[in-house]
Design a protein around this motif. Sequence first.
Motif, PDB file in Angstrom:
ATOM      1  N   ASN A  18       1.629 -16.511   1.040  1.00 33.42           N
ATOM      2  CA  ASN A  18       0.455 -15.681   0.791  1.00 33.42           C
ATOM      3  C   ASN A  18      -0.800 -16.549   0.845  1.00 33.42           C
ATOM      4  O   ASN A  18      -1.101 -17.282  -0.084  1.00 33.42           O
ATOM      5  N   LEU A  50       4.195 -13.436  -0.320  1.00 39.56           N
ATOM      6  CA  LEU A  50       3.930 -12.024  -0.127  1.00 39.56           C
ATOM      7  C   LEU A  50       5.165 -11.411   0.511  1.00 39.56           C
ATOM      8  O   LEU A  50       5.574 -11.811   1.604  1.00 39.56           O
ATOM      9  N   PHE A  52       7.288  -7.991   1.813  1.00 41.41           N
ATOM     10  CA  PHE A  52       7.207  -6.617   2.291  1.00 41.41           C
ATOM     11  C   PHE A  52       8.618  -6.064   2.368  1.00 41.41           C
ATOM     12  O   PHE A  52       9.534  -6.733   2.865  1.00 41.41           O
ATOM     13  N   ILE A  69       3.227  -6.135  11.072  1.00 41.64           N
ATOM     14  CA  ILE A  69       2.918  -6.371   9.659  1.00 41.64           C
ATOM     15  C   ILE A  69       2.041  -7.597   9.497  1.00 41.64           C
ATOM     16  O   ILE A  69       1.060  -7.584   8.759  1.00 41.64           O
ATOM     17  N   ALA A  73      -1.500  -7.038   7.714  1.00 45.40           N
ATOM     18  CA  ALA A  73      -1.061  -7.167   6.323  1.00 45.40           C
ATOM     19  C   ALA A  73      -2.130  -6.755   5.313  1.00 45.40           C
ATOM     20  O   ALA A  73      -1.855  -5.990   4.385  1.00 45.40           O
ATOM     21  N   CYS A  77      -1.683  -3.461   2.930  1.00 41.94           N
ATOM     22  CA  CYS A  77      -1.636  -3.550   1.465  1.00 41.94           C
ATOM     23  C   CYS A  77      -2.716  -2.683   0.825  1.00 41.94           C
ATOM     24  O   CYS A  77      -2.459  -1.981  -0.157  1.00 41.94           O
ATOM     25  N   TYR A  80      -1.756   0.987   1.168  1.00 39.79           N
ATOM     26  CA  TYR A  80      -0.659   1.298   0.246  1.00 39.79           C
ATOM     27  C   TYR A  80      -1.178   1.418  -1.187  1.00 39.79           C
ATOM     28  O   TYR A  80      -0.835   2.362  -1.901  1.00 39.79           O
ATOM     29  N   LEU A  97       6.842   1.821   4.551  1.00 34.01           N
ATOM     30  CA  LEU A  97       6.573   0.705   3.645  1.00 34.01           C
ATOM     31  C   LEU A  97       7.030   1.145   2.256  1.00 34.01           C
ATOM     32  O   LEU A  97       6.421   2.012   1.637  1.00 34.01           O
ATOM     33  N   TYR A 100       5.303  -3.651  -1.473  1.00 34.62           N
ATOM     34  CA  TYR A 100       5.029  -5.055  -1.209  1.00 34.62           C
ATOM     35  C   TYR A 100       4.799  -5.721  -2.555  1.00 34.62           C
ATOM     36  O   TYR A 100       4.520  -5.055  -3.553  1.00 34.62           O
TER      37      TYR A 100
END
Length: 112
Positions: A18, A50, A52, A69, A73, A77, A80, A97, A100
């Motif tokens: 990440n 990170l 997923f 992804i 990303a 995120c 989501y 998804l 995450y």
Amino acid sequence: MSSLSTQDDEILILIYENNEHLDSALVLYERQFHKGDTAYISHCLANDNLLFLIEMDTERTPNALEKIIRKNATELCAAYDSKDYQNVKDILGDEDLLGYLAFRNEPGNFLI
């Protein structure tokens, strides 16, 4: 659940380091599995990771999905988190998804 469901969903786990340059990060862990499988990660992860969790509903390969992804990303995120599921669908198509997680590596192993 549909009576036509095979109940044999394919799940893809992707773990990245990440950082602000996820588009150039290597995948630290990738595994595709089916119902009843256990994923056990025993090799080194980065300090900040990170993860997923994707339900694969099409014939798209894990490699093709990983590229999507990685490229999207941050937007994925955010969509989501804000429950903007249309934007998630715009990015992933028919793949789902499931969630995450940003997590910090602790000494020892990490069990999913």
